[in-house]
Design a protein around this motif. Structure first.
Motif, PDB file in Angstrom:
ATOM      1  N   PRO A   1       0.776  -1.153  -0.082  1.00  0.00           N
ATOM      2  CA  PRO A   1      -0.082   0.289   0.182  1.00  0.00           C
ATOM      3  C   PRO A   1       0.603   1.202  -0.099  1.00  0.00           C
ATOM      4  CG  PRO A   1      -0.089  -0.898   1.987  1.00  0.00           C
ATOM      5  CD  PRO A   1       0.747  -1.812   1.461  1.00  0.00           C
ATOM      6  N   ALA A   2       0.481   2.310  -0.472  1.00  0.00           N
ATOM      7  CA  ALA A   2       0.965   3.435  -0.482  1.00  0.00           C
ATOM      8  C   ALA A   2       1.217   3.731   1.107  1.00  0.00           C
ATOM      9  CB  ALA A   2      -0.030   4.665  -0.557  1.00  0.00           C
ATOM     10  N   PRO A   3       2.913   4.343   0.682  1.00  0.00           N
ATOM     11  CA  PRO A   3       2.601   4.858   2.204  1.00  0.00           C
ATOM     12  C   PRO A   3       2.284   5.988   3.124  1.00  0.00           C
ATOM     13  CG  PRO A   3       5.107   5.792   1.044  1.00  0.00           C
ATOM     14  CD  PRO A   3       3.566   5.020  -0.218  1.00  0.00           C
ATOM     15  N   PRO A   4       2.258   6.365   5.007  1.00  0.00           N
ATOM     16  CA  PRO A   4       2.382   7.312   4.811  1.00  0.00           C
ATOM     17  C   PRO A   4       2.921   8.656   3.722  1.00  0.00           C
ATOM     18  CG  PRO A   4       2.468   6.104   6.596  1.00  0.00           C
ATOM     19  CD  PRO A   4       3.115   5.670   5.536  1.00  0.00           C
ATOM     20  N   PRO A   5       2.274  10.358   3.856  1.00  0.00           N
ATOM     21  CA  PRO A   5       3.163  10.893   3.481  1.00  0.00           C
ATOM     22  C   PRO A   5       4.050  11.618   3.817  1.00  0.00           C
ATOM     23  CG  PRO A   5       0.319  11.609   4.058  1.00  0.00           C
ATOM     24  CD  PRO A   5       1.187   9.875   4.262  1.00  0.00           C
ATOM     25  N   TRP A   6       4.449  11.703   5.010  1.00  0.00           N
ATOM     26  CA  TRP A   6       5.436  11.663   5.536  1.00  0.00           C
ATOM     27  C   TRP A   6       6.878  10.189   5.513  1.00  0.00           C
ATOM     28  CZ3 TRP A   6       1.108  10.702   9.342  1.00  0.00           C
ATOM     29  CH2 TRP A   6       1.261   9.306   8.891  1.00  0.00           C
TER      30      TRP A   6
ATOM     31  N   LEU B   1       5.451  -2.834   7.524  1.00  0.00           N
ATOM     32  CA  LEU B   1       5.168  -2.834   6.186  1.00  0.00           C
ATOM     33  C   LEU B   1       4.179  -1.032   5.881  1.00  0.00           C
ATOM     34  CD1 LEU B   1       4.570  -6.055   5.784  1.00  0.00           C
ATOM     35  CD2 LEU B   1       6.652  -4.856   4.523  1.00  0.00           C
ATOM     36  N   TYR B   2       3.556  -0.753   6.348  1.00  0.00           N
ATOM     37  CA  TYR B   2       2.349   0.731   5.812  1.00  0.00           C
ATOM     38  C   TYR B   2       2.864   0.849   6.645  1.00  0.00           C
ATOM     39  CZ  TYR B   2      -2.040  -2.843   5.309  1.00  0.00           C
ATOM     40  OH  TYR B   2      -2.769  -3.066   4.244  1.00  0.00           O
ATOM     41  N   LEU B   3       3.577   0.914   7.512  1.00  0.00           N
ATOM     42  CA  LEU B   3       3.819   2.481   8.139  1.00  0.00           C
ATOM     43  C   LEU B   3       5.709   2.881   7.411  1.00  0.00           C
ATOM     44  CD1 LEU B   3       3.247   2.631  11.587  1.00  0.00           C
ATOM     45  CD2 LEU B   3       2.105   3.670   9.638  1.00  0.00           C
ATOM     46  N   ARG B   4       6.247   1.703   7.021  1.00  0.00           N
ATOM     47  CA  ARG B   4       7.718   1.798   6.353  1.00  0.00           C
ATOM     48  C   ARG B   4       8.341   2.499   7.731  1.00  0.00           C
ATOM     49  NH1 ARG B   4       4.586   0.774   2.709  1.00  0.00           N
ATOM     50  NH2 ARG B   4       4.867   1.440   0.290  1.00  0.00           N
ATOM     51  N   ARG B   5       8.937   1.679   8.121  1.00  0.00           N
ATOM     52  CA  ARG B   5       9.434   2.077  10.062  1.00  0.00           C
ATOM     53  C   ARG B   5      10.055   0.794  10.047  1.00  0.00           C
ATOM     54  NH1 ARG B   5      11.101   7.597  11.063  1.00  0.00           N
ATOM     55  NH2 ARG B   5       8.838   8.365  11.204  1.00  0.00           N
ATOM     56  N   PRO B   6      11.230   0.571  10.199  1.00  0.00           N
ATOM     57  CA  PRO B   6      12.285  -0.445  10.478  1.00  0.00           C
ATOM     58  C   PRO B   6      11.867  -1.625  11.531  1.00  0.00           C
ATOM     59  CG  PRO B   6      14.182   1.365  10.577  1.00  0.00           C
ATOM     60  CD  PRO B   6      12.287   2.000  10.450  1.00  0.00           C
ATOM     61  N   LEU B   7      11.695  -3.012  11.590  1.00  0.00           N
ATOM     62  CA  LEU B   7      11.390  -3.447  12.333  1.00  0.00           C
ATOM     63  C   LEU B   7      12.753  -3.707  12.994  1.00  0.00           C
ATOM     64  CD1 LEU B   7       8.772  -4.905  12.883  1.00  0.00           C
ATOM     65  CD2 LEU B   7       9.473  -6.707  12.243  1.00  0.00           C
TER      66      LEU B   7
ATOM     67  N   ASN C   1      19.653   9.132  11.002  1.00  0.00           N
ATOM     68  CA  ASN C   1      19.576  10.545  10.023  1.00  0.00           C
ATOM     69  C   ASN C   1      19.334   9.615   8.579  1.00  0.00           C
ATOM     70  OD1 ASN C   1      19.003  13.569   9.114  1.00  0.00           O
ATOM     71  ND2 ASN C   1      20.720  12.170   8.334  1.00  0.00           N
ATOM     72  N   VAL C   2      19.822   8.336   8.279  1.00  0.00           N
ATOM     73  CA  VAL C   2      19.173   7.277   7.211  1.00  0.00           C
ATOM     74  C   VAL C   2      18.238   6.711   7.260  1.00  0.00           C
ATOM     75  CG1 VAL C   2      20.605   5.391   6.134  1.00  0.00           C
ATOM     76  CG2 VAL C   2      21.774   7.188   6.910  1.00  0.00           C
ATOM     77  N   LEU C   3      17.920   6.768   8.314  1.00  0.00           N
ATOM     78  CA  LEU C   3      16.621   5.451   8.121  1.00  0.00           C
ATOM     79  C   LEU C   3      15.430   6.604   8.407  1.00  0.00           C
ATOM     80  CD1 LEU C   3      17.380   3.258  11.451  1.00  0.00           C
ATOM     81  CD2 LEU C   3      17.467   2.560   8.834  1.00  0.00           C
ATOM     82  N   GLU C   4      15.633   7.889   9.028  1.00  0.00           N
ATOM     83  CA  GLU C   4      14.990   8.795   8.822  1.00  0.00           C
ATOM     84  C   GLU C   4      14.337   9.922   7.480  1.00  0.00           C
ATOM     85  OE1 GLU C   4      11.711  10.838  10.416  1.00  0.00           O
ATOM     86  OE2 GLU C   4      12.448   9.623  11.370  1.00  0.00           O
ATOM     87  N   GLU C   5      15.642  10.166   6.536  1.00  0.00           N
ATOM     88  CA  GLU C   5      15.716  10.730   5.569  1.00  0.00           C
ATOM     89  C   GLU C   5      15.788   9.636   3.874  1.00  0.00           C
ATOM     90  OE1 GLU C   5      15.588  13.547   5.277  1.00  0.00           O
ATOM     91  OE2 GLU C   5      15.362  13.931   7.538  1.00  0.00           O
ATOM     92  N   GLY C   6      15.770   8.460   4.386  1.00  0.00           N
ATOM     93  CA  GLY C   6      16.455   7.401   3.155  1.00  0.00           C
ATOM     94  C   GLY C   6      17.131   7.988   2.089  1.00  0.00           C
TER      95      GLY C   6
ATOM     96  N   ALA D   1      11.328   3.913  -2.798  1.00  0.00           N
ATOM     97  CA  ALA D   1      10.265   3.242  -1.813  1.00  0.00           C
ATOM     98  C   ALA D   1      11.461   2.670  -0.847  1.00  0.00           C
ATOM     99  CB  ALA D   1       9.648   1.969  -2.164  1.00  0.00           C
ATOM    100  N   PHE D   2      10.490   3.054   0.498  1.00  0.00           N
ATOM    101  CA  PHE D   2      12.026   2.386   1.613  1.00  0.00           C
ATOM    102  C   PHE D   2      12.082   1.676   2.350  1.00  0.00           C
ATOM    103  CE2 PHE D   2      13.155   2.405   6.333  1.00  0.00           C
ATOM    104  CZ  PHE D   2      14.078   3.299   6.312  1.00  0.00           C
ATOM    105  N   PRO D   3      13.155   0.940   2.017  1.00  0.00           N
ATOM    106  CA  PRO D   3      13.113  -0.750   2.505  1.00  0.00           C
ATOM    107  C   PRO D   3      12.734  -1.210   3.696  1.00  0.00           C
ATOM    108  CG  PRO D   3      15.348   0.755   2.580  1.00  0.00           C
ATOM    109  CD  PRO D   3      14.159   1.625   2.170  1.00  0.00           C
ATOM    110  N   PHE D   4      12.787  -2.313   3.840  1.00  0.00           N
ATOM    111  CA  PHE D   4      11.830  -2.961   4.516  1.00  0.00           C
ATOM    112  C   PHE D   4      13.732  -3.354   5.540  1.00  0.00           C
ATOM    113  CE2 PHE D   4      10.352  -6.196   7.344  1.00  0.00           C
ATOM    114  CZ  PHE D   4       8.972  -5.847   7.716  1.00  0.00           C
ATOM    115  N   VAL D   5      13.167  -3.002   6.742  1.00  0.00           N
ATOM    116  CA  VAL D   5      14.746  -3.182   7.603  1.00  0.00           C
ATOM    117  C   VAL D   5      14.000  -3.746   8.643  1.00  0.00           C
ATOM    118  CG1 VAL D   5      16.396  -2.221   8.362  1.00  0.00           C
ATOM    119  CG2 VAL D   5      15.337  -0.627   6.669  1.00  0.00           C
ATOM    120  N   VAL D   6      14.804  -4.820   9.029  1.00  0.00           N
ATOM    121  CA  VAL D   6      14.856  -5.844   9.782  1.00  0.00           C
ATOM    122  C   VAL D   6      16.025  -5.848  10.871  1.00  0.00           C
ATOM    123  CG1 VAL D   6      14.371  -8.007  10.791  1.00  0.00           C
ATOM    124  CG2 VAL D   6      13.231  -7.075   8.653  1.00  0.00           C
ATOM    125  N   MET D   7      15.789  -5.021  12.140  1.00  0.00           N
ATOM    126  CA  MET D   7      17.087  -5.005  12.872  1.00  0.00           C
ATOM    127  C   MET D   7      16.902  -6.250  13.996  1.00  0.00           C
ATOM    128  SD  MET D   7      17.796  -1.020  12.947  1.00  0.00           S
ATOM    129  CE  MET D   7      16.420  -0.822  13.352  1.00  0.00           C
TER     130      MET D   7
END
Length: 332
Positions: A22-27, A72-78, A182-187, A225-231
């Motif tokens: 799905p489309a990411p949040p605008p931010w 996945l929806y929020l495009r945030r690292p897991l 910064n990298v995770l925030e700005e992509g 498209a922000f990558p799906f990051v698993v840490m």
């Protein structure tokens, strides 16, 4: 199974969901122009982790699935925590396989790892040596000596996100979690060696972590498209609050019951769980002492019992005992 789930943990790719996020949040939306870059298919590492058989692999419970899908929806690292052997790294490969996101990019973190190691490397010495060879040019193509790391490759402006596994982040130097912010925030990130020559050579082809080549413009790399990051973390340290705020936290439990049965069948075939129930029961009984026993110890015991004890069934338990020794958890 909730209808809004993109990743369902079934172990089976769904044609209706392949590459369709799905489309990411605008931010979390990025408008970087797409680059000409072919994402490689899943590699042998995924097959090793998930098993060669195509059987359902329900590796998570509904609560876990909700957190994975939220990331996945929020495009945030897991940020996945748990004891060694519970399947933290396998989760990244399962998501890439089920959603058709291509080969997993892996960054195994060690105590000497720095942010630049994940972004790119520059072989300045190699370039200087080549320039000094007989017949060498005074300034060889700099792109031959620049290689994007796994994080840098994941941030390329591909149309669909890559899956990036940053493995065992808790083993890093104390500064790396903060350096990632910064990298995770700005992509996006810059390559200073290319920025300095952007007025003369605005486009340079560099190597990628996948072994291909891609054009970098004006020394800037940014995602589309922000990558799906698993840490992953073995809970060996605490992480700074700014990093935790940018992540979706997930604590994994060891696979048991139907998840354990699916895991055994994925690696040894249908019916393997019932055929080796004696070893599985021995494994679960051994855990009552509270000691740590990673799941791969069970897989090792079953494999060895099938071969070394083929003509001596009474030795199955002896072999299992040998391989199921508890691990020292170390200081907590």
């Amino acid at each position: 199974m909730s209808e809004w789930f993109i990743y369902r943990g079934t172990g089976q790719p769904d044609p209706e969901r392949i590459g369709r996020l799905p489309a990411p949040p605008p931010w979390r939306a990025f408008d970087t122009p797409a680059v000409d870059y072919d994402v490689p298919d899943l590699g042998s590492a995924t097959r090793r982790r998930l098993g060669a058989r195509t059987v359902p692999l329900p590796i998570q419970d509904p609560g876990t699935l909700e957190l994975v899908n939220a990331a996945l929806y929020l495009r945030r690292p897991l940020l996945v925590t748990g004891e060694p052997g519970v399947g933290k790294s396998t989760l990244a490969h399962s998501i890439a396989y089920e959603l058709g996101l291509g080969r997993v990019l892996e960054w195994p973190v060690v105590s000497r790892s720095e942010l630049r190691d994940g972004l790119y490397t520059y072989d300045a010495i190699g370039r200087l040596q080549d320039a000094q060879l007989p017949g060498g040019t005074r300034s060889p193509d700099i792109g031959r000596y620049l290689k994007l790391g796994p994080l840098g490759t994941a941030l390329l402006a591909a149309d669909r996100p890559r899956v990036l596994l940053i493995d065992e982040l808790d083993k890093s130097d104390i500064d790396l979690p903060n350096d990632l912010l910064n990298v995770l925030e700005e992509g996006a990130f810059a390559i200073p060696e290319l920025e300095r020559i952007a007025d003369r050579t605005p486009v340079v082809e560099v190597l990628t972590a996948d072994g291909g080549r891609v054009a970098v413009t004006n020394g800037q790399v940014g995602c589309r498209a922000f990558p799906f990051v698993v840490m992953t973390s073995n809970r060996e340290r605490e992480f700074p609050a700014p990093l935790l705020r940018r992540c979706i936290p997930l604590d994994l439990r060891a696979p048991r019951d139907e998840r354990l049965a699916a895991l055994v069948q994925a690696h040894f075939g249908q019916g393997a769980y019932d055929e080796n129930r004696d070893i599985v029961d021995q494994f679960t009984r051994a855990e009552t002492d509270g000691a740590l026993r990673p799941t791969d110890q069970l897989l090792n015991a079953i494999f060895l019992a099938q071969h070394a004890a083929r003509d001596a069934a009474h030795r199955r338990e002896e072999i299992s005992d040998l391989l199921m020794q508890p691990l020292d958890r170390g200081p907590r």
